[in-house]
Design an enzyme around this catalytic site. Structure first.
Site, PDB file in Angstrom:
ATOM      1  N   PHE A  62       0.814  -1.220   0.000  1.00 18.61           N
ATOM      2  CA  PHE A  62       0.000   0.000   0.000  1.00 18.61           C
ATOM      3  C   PHE A  62       0.847   1.270   0.000  1.00 18.61           C
ATOM      4  CE2 PHE A  62      -2.673  -2.880   2.926  1.00 18.61           C
ATOM      5  CZ  PHE A  62      -3.212  -3.567   1.842  1.00 18.61           C
ATOM      6  N   ALA A  64       4.612   3.632  -0.960  1.00 14.77           N
ATOM      7  CA  ALA A  64       5.821   3.920  -1.733  1.00 14.77           C
ATOM      8  C   ALA A  64       6.772   4.721  -0.866  1.00 14.77           C
ATOM      9  CB  ALA A  64       5.465   4.708  -2.982  1.00 14.77           C
ATOM     10  N   ASN A  66      11.407   5.615  -0.493  1.00 13.62           N
ATOM     11  CA  ASN A  66      12.774   5.432  -0.963  1.00 13.62           C
ATOM     12  C   ASN A  66      13.744   5.718   0.173  1.00 13.62           C
ATOM     13  OD1 ASN A  66      11.749   5.284  -3.712  1.00 13.62           O
ATOM     14  ND2 ASN A  66      11.520   7.499  -3.595  1.00 13.62           N
ATOM     15  N   HIS A  73      26.616  18.665   0.842  1.00 17.58           N
ATOM     16  CA  HIS A  73      26.813  19.818  -0.048  1.00 17.58           C
ATOM     17  C   HIS A  73      26.398  19.443  -1.469  1.00 17.58           C
ATOM     18  CE1 HIS A  73      28.919  22.237   3.039  1.00 17.58           C
ATOM     19  NE2 HIS A  73      29.042  21.019   3.557  1.00 17.58           N
ATOM     20  N   HIS A  77      22.009  24.293  -1.638  1.00 19.61           N
ATOM     21  CA  HIS A  77      22.356  23.908  -0.267  1.00 19.61           C
ATOM     22  C   HIS A  77      22.895  25.041   0.568  1.00 19.61           C
ATOM     23  CE1 HIS A  77      26.445  23.263  -1.995  1.00 19.61           C
ATOM     24  NE2 HIS A  77      26.868  23.494  -0.760  1.00 19.61           N
ATOM     25  N   ASP A  79      25.631  26.260   3.538  1.00 24.79           N
ATOM     26  CA  ASP A  79      26.943  26.011   4.145  1.00 24.79           C
ATOM     27  C   ASP A  79      26.932  26.536   5.581  1.00 24.79           C
ATOM     28  OD1 ASP A  79      27.937  25.053   1.709  1.00 24.79           O
ATOM     29  OD2 ASP A  79      29.253  26.772   1.353  1.00 24.79           O
ATOM     30  N   HIS A  83      31.654  24.006   8.260  1.00 26.23           N
ATOM     31  CA  HIS A  83      32.132  23.515   6.961  1.00 26.23           C
ATOM     32  C   HIS A  83      33.597  23.904   6.736  1.00 26.23           C
ATOM     33  CE1 HIS A  83      32.327  22.421   2.819  1.00 26.23           C
ATOM     34  NE2 HIS A  83      32.165  23.623   2.329  1.00 26.23           N
ATOM     35  N   HIS A 212      34.106  31.115   1.639  1.00 27.55           N
ATOM     36  CA  HIS A 212      34.104  30.095   2.689  1.00 27.55           C
ATOM     37  C   HIS A 212      34.935  30.554   3.896  1.00 27.55           C
ATOM     38  CE1 HIS A 212      32.789  27.492  -0.661  1.00 27.55           C
ATOM     39  NE2 HIS A 212      32.353  26.661   0.247  1.00 27.55           N
TER      40      HIS A 212
HETATM   41  C1  23J Z   1      34.682  21.784  -0.127  1.00 20.33           C
HETATM   42  C2  23J Z   1      35.867  22.340  -0.546  1.00 20.33           C
HETATM   43  C3  23J Z   1      35.853  23.440  -1.350  1.00 20.33           C
HETATM   44  C4  23J Z   1      34.639  23.975  -1.728  1.00 20.33           C
HETATM   45  C5  23J Z   1      33.416  23.444  -1.289  1.00 20.33           C
HETATM   46  C6  23J Z   1      33.477  22.344  -0.504  1.00 20.33           C
HETATM   47  C7  23J Z   1      32.100  24.034  -1.679  1.00 20.33           C
HETATM   48  O1  23J Z   1      31.979  24.816  -2.571  1.00 20.33           O
HETATM   49  C8  23J Z   1      30.874  23.730  -0.896  1.00 20.33           C
HETATM   50  O2  23J Z   1      29.944  23.063  -1.370  1.00 20.33           O
HETATM   51  O3  23J Z   1      30.788  24.208   0.224  1.00 20.33           O
HETATM   52  S1  23J Z   1      34.632  25.384  -2.765  1.00 20.33           S
HETATM   53 MN    MN Z   2      28.707  23.796   0.341  1.00 15.68          MN
END
Ligand code: 23J
Ligand code: MN
Length: 263
Positions: A62, A64, A66, A73, A77, A79, A83, A212
């Protein structure tokens, strides 16, 4: 007007359609483009896998459902500060510890689509942000700043989206002074329509990957692979972008969306 009245008005505007919800996420599945790091870093995020458990058959007559194999990442997405090594020490820098108030915030959209069409390595610098502010208004504390490049029009084709040659990937992003400047304004974070928050050539900047490095050092956030920024006003939208509450997660796919006044 007080907060309760304002929220009540917003509720009415949502129901009537006078405030619309724009989808800022791209499709998330086995064909979603994923970052490829330079060859000295052997491990990349694997392709997304969707494994069927059942679909109204002997394993589930009954129902579905996954199960998924998916990197943090992947696709559109978020960050989180943890990270990056510069953000490693923030207790509230994980997907499960970031204060949820930060997941709903005003949005500034800087349109760089013409510059990027002319040069895929286009970099937005602090002077460019200030020129945008002179035209559209100041970036306020607690607000997102995102770079519109219309790069989402390439997302159906991984090679086109990553746009790499022998010298590495070619995609737009911010300069060091761009990120320093928006942080000085108190921005909540920085987002782009490309595979990551940094430009394709950002590994050669000082510091490497400045979006980053600097955002996460400041306990601030990044957004990647945003879609449909061409459907947003420069100012006035509210962004809803919430990662999954992954325990000690460094990021997460999101269903990003914006509230905008009907045009
Ligand atoms: C890991 C290393 C370098 C980078 C990234 C990840 C990303 O762009 C990310 O998805 O955060 S540049
Ligand atoms: Mn990322």
């Amino acid at each position: 007007m007080n907060a309760a009245q304002t929220l009540g008005n917003l509720a009415s505007l949502l129901v009537s359609g006078a405030v619309q919800v724009v989808d800022l996420s791209g499709p998330l599945g086995p064909d979603t483009p994923l970052l490829k790091l330079p060859p000295d870093f052997a491990k990349d995020t694997p392709k997304i896998e969707v494994h069927k458990i059942s679909e109204y058959d002997k394993d589930g007559p009954f129902w579905a459902w996954n199960w998924l194999k998916i990197g943090e990442h992947s696709g559109t997405h978020f960050d989180a500060p943890h990270h990056w090594i510069t953000g490693r020490d923030f207790a509230d820098g994980f997907t499960d510890t970031i204060p949820v108030q930060n997941f709903v915030a005003p949005l500034n959209v800087i349109d760089c689509s013409a510059e990027v069409a002319a040069d895929p390595d286009f970099l937005l610098d602090a002077a460019g942000v200030k020129a945008w502010e002179a035209k559209h208004g100041a970036i306020g504390a607690g607000e997102w700043v995102v770079m519109r490049s219309d790069w989402d029009k390439r997302v159906h084709d991984e090679a086109l989206y990553l746009n790499a040659d022998a010298n590495g990937p070619h995609s737009p992003g911010p300069t060091v002074d761009c990120i320093e400047y928006i942080l000085s304004r108190g921005a909540l974070g920085w987002g782009t329509q490309c595979i990551g928050t940094d430009a394709g050539q950002a590994g050669g900047m000082q510091p490497p990957y400045p979006a980053h490095n600097l955002l996460h050092k400041a306990n601030r956030y990044g957004l990647a692979s945003l879609a449909n920024l061409d459907k947003l006003p420069p100012k006035g939208a509210i962004l809803i972008a919430a990662p999954l509450k992954l325990v000690r997660g460094t990021g997460s796919p999101i269903r990003a969306m914006a509230l905008v006044p009907r045009s």
